[in-house]
Motif scaffolding. Sequence first.
Motif, mmCIF file in Angstrom:
data_model
loop_
_atom_site.group_PDB
_atom_site.id
_atom_site.type_symbol
_atom_site.label_atom_id
_atom_site.label_comp_id
_atom_site.label_asym_id
_atom_site.label_seq_id
_atom_site.Cartn_x
_atom_site.Cartn_y
_atom_site.Cartn_z
ATOM 1 N N MET A 62 3.534 4.042 4.384
ATOM 2 C CA MET A 62 4.650 3.106 4.376
ATOM 3 C C MET A 62 4.236 1.757 3.787
ATOM 4 S SD MET A 62 7.023 1.792 7.557
ATOM 5 C CE MET A 62 7.534 3.488 7.908
ATOM 6 N N GLU A 63 3.011 1.309 4.076
ATOM 7 C CA GLU A 63 2.548 0.023 3.561
ATOM 8 C C GLU A 63 2.437 0.049 2.042
ATOM 9 O OE1 GLU A 63 1.466 -3.944 3.883
ATOM 10 O OE2 GLU A 63 2.272 -2.555 5.396
ATOM 11 N N ARG B 131 4.245 1.918 -0.010
ATOM 12 C CA ARG B 131 5.604 1.873 -0.546
ATOM 13 C C ARG B 131 6.166 0.457 -0.476
ATOM 14 N NH1 ARG B 131 6.295 6.416 2.836
ATOM 15 N NH2 ARG B 131 7.804 5.253 4.098
ATOM 16 N N LYS B 132 5.904 -0.227 0.621
ATOM 17 C CA LYS B 132 6.393 -1.596 0.795
ATOM 18 C C LYS B 132 5.786 -2.525 -0.249
ATOM 19 C CE LYS B 132 6.304 -5.331 4.227
ATOM 20 N NZ LYS B 132 5.828 -5.710 5.590
ATOM 21 N N CYS B 133 4.495 -2.428 -0.471
ATOM 22 C CA CYS B 133 3.831 -3.277 -1.459
ATOM 23 C C CYS B 133 4.295 -2.957 -2.875
ATOM 24 C CB CYS B 133 2.313 -3.111 -1.355
ATOM 25 S SG CYS B 133 1.621 -3.709 0.201
ATOM 26 N N GLN C 158 7.631 -4.538 -3.382
ATOM 27 C CA GLN C 158 7.500 -5.986 -3.530
ATOM 28 C C GLN C 158 7.092 -6.343 -4.953
ATOM 29 O OE1 GLN C 158 4.064 -8.393 -1.911
ATOM 30 N NE2 GLN C 158 5.646 -9.045 -0.466
ATOM 31 N N TRP D 27 2.358 -11.254 -4.564
ATOM 32 C CA TRP D 27 2.515 -9.804 -4.734
ATOM 33 C C TRP D 27 1.222 -9.127 -5.209
ATOM 34 C CZ3 TRP D 27 1.577 -6.975 -9.081
ATOM 35 C CH2 TRP D 27 1.535 -7.645 -10.294
ATOM 36 N N ASN E 3 -1.249 -7.796 -2.512
ATOM 37 C CA ASN E 3 -0.634 -6.656 -1.825
ATOM 38 C C ASN E 3 -0.661 -5.403 -2.683
ATOM 39 O OD1 ASN E 3 -0.072 -8.230 0.410
ATOM 40 N ND2 ASN E 3 1.949 -8.830 -0.335
ATOM 41 N N PHE F 296 10.317 -12.500 2.008
ATOM 42 C CA PHE F 296 10.851 -11.633 3.056
ATOM 43 C C PHE F 296 12.174 -12.172 3.606
ATOM 44 C CE2 PHE F 296 6.302 -10.285 3.492
ATOM 45 C CZ PHE F 296 6.513 -8.973 3.125
#
Length: 768
Positions: free
Chosen positions: A152-153, A155-157, A160, A227, A230, A540
Amino acid sequence: MLLAVLSGFLLALVAPALHRVTGRYIGWTLAILPASLTAYFASLIPAVQASGSLVIEYAWMPGLGINLNFLVDGLSLVFALLISGIGTFILIYAGAYLAGHQYLARFFVIMLSFMASMLGLVLSDNLVSLFVFWELTSITSYMLIGFNHEDMEARKCALQGLFVTAGGGLVLMAGLILLAIMGGSYSLAEILSSDLALQDHAFYTGAVICILAGCFTKSAQVPFHFWLPNAMAAPTPVSAFLHSATMVKAGIYLMARLNPSLGEGALWSQALMVFGAATMFTGAYLAFSSTGIKKVLAYSTIMALGTLTMLIGVGTELALTAFVCFLVAHSLYKGALFMIAGALDHETGTKDISRMGGLRKTMPVTAAIACLAALSLAGLPPVFGFIAKELLLESLLDAPFWSIGLTTAAVAAAVLIVGVAGLVAIKPFFGKVANTPKAPHEAPFGMLIGPAVLSVIALIFGLAPFLPEGALLQSAVGSVFGTPVETYLALWHGVNVPLVLSIGSLVLGLSLLSGWHRLQPALYAINTYAARFGPEAGYFHFMEGITIVAAWQTRILQNGVLGLYLLLLVAVTFGLTGYTLLTHHGIHLTLDLTDSHFYEWGIALLLVAAATFASSTHSRLGSVASMGVLGFGVALTFILFSAPDLGITQLLVETLTVILLVLVLFRLPEFVNLSSPFERFRDLAVAIFAGVVMTLLILAALDVQYFESISSYYIENSGTLGHGRNIVNVILVDFRALDTLGEIFVLSLAALGVLSMIKLRAEDQYKS
């Protein structure tokens, strides 16, 4: 050249099949392509040195005046050689690092596409194709950062990075269009060779702001720097390639490419110096205060990107010479260090520097390579990074603006970067042996050859700087400066101010490094507090705001009621149209009904009666029949006004529609009033309003003609150009062929959808 740029995409298509054949040698096999491209681009160096630049043209959309042109000069060749040369070792490294990964074939498909996109970007001469490749790098990097899609991390990065860079890309598109208008061409070569003073153009400020917004988001300048660290959620081969030669260097390339045309304005130079200096110091501080080795290297990349941006803003011959040297030096040592970081993680099981120590005994080759690359990062002799650092300080001391401030920021960043280099080279390999999650041992050959070669090249360039200078660097500096320049690179210039500043930064950096463990709690507290109010927190909050607005408009506007959708669409469309009509044209009714005939009035009344009955009856069958009457009335109108082919088409469509609707009626439930009297009167008011506005718009259109009628053109050319006597058919098939093709495509998709539903239902009935 076209094959060279597109070959990466072509190889990506067959990469899965090659993986099945070659197995664990897939990295070495695929690396043949970028190695060949490196040789090809190197073969162009003599031609570039002789002529300055080459423009290679391929017709793309000649009807629109858009060609797929490639501009080959010193700047684009430096980037092309870095992309393909470092890309060769990245593919070899990835094959060893990800050996046995279930999605390895997919990885190479995306990586090769990413490499090809970056090559297309730096070699494109046309602004349209440049933007296409620019967006392709954003999309492919998104897929690479989120490669571990089950995380999940990750995909989130990835999201972003995509939101930030793609948002900047949209702004960049506007800037490139403004640049094309200002320069009178979409060709970079023509814009760069033009004598136009673009800084005096009315669009200059808007174009610079839009272009810099796109470049700053892509190259992680403050405040968009958050970004990039990340993006370390990506596998290490991606990080090594992204930071050394691709993606983040795209914005740097575009700023350098456009500097000769836009650099004359104060807005351009001052913005680059301010944001570049701020990014340089911010990246250096965050690198020194981090503990994860990949985060440390990522923040040091931000420092380097800020330095490069600042040097472009300074804009002197010396500053741009330092720019090209720093660009090459950073690409070499950063690619090597990231691959070393991956080897450490791969062989010890941890990315945390504080958990490493004494690894030189079990990983001696890795330690030697890391130390050599770290020398270049710190800017120490005899590697090429030292030459770049000396040129940097010398150019800032001679800067035409803000010399003291820029030099101070550079020295402060250099102090912190010396500490960072020590963290990378000294902390993991020297001192007390630390317990790591895995028993450390030397990395495989495929993971060491890349950093070893890159580090040795940096050493050779430092000991013999005439080699890169004579081959290409001088041409690259001339491309960024706009005119040919004379450069001189040397490892030793004697004792001077830059050397004294370098020694001072080295001493202070080593002092900071010795107290790194004691400083960590304070640095962590500062970073935690700053993160609450920093740009990433703003990102965010912005994304949360989008979610809130989306939930509100979904609840109010997109609540599943089709009637409300239609009501809002009609009200807004005709409201804006009516407002524009009244304010820009006014109401001037010049309707002349003296030549009308009684049967025309009869058809008009029939249409009104049919529409009224269809909207007021409770009988679905009666409503469908009256809609048929309305359609046949329109067909009669076409026939009366000399459009028999349209009339026949209308008759066929109406007949088919009525039959289909009657068949559907048998499947519908009983008629029920679902709306209140207020809602029905509201809908009636909106419908009347829309009808009135449309009527006024048609009447106004009869009195306004901005261009001559095109009818005469069709009449004169249908036979000679379209070889047909039916003018309407020739228009549809020849003059508006793409429009007709689009309609056919839509109808084909609809037919496929209907066929799929029928087939699916038939299969369900068969199963039941």
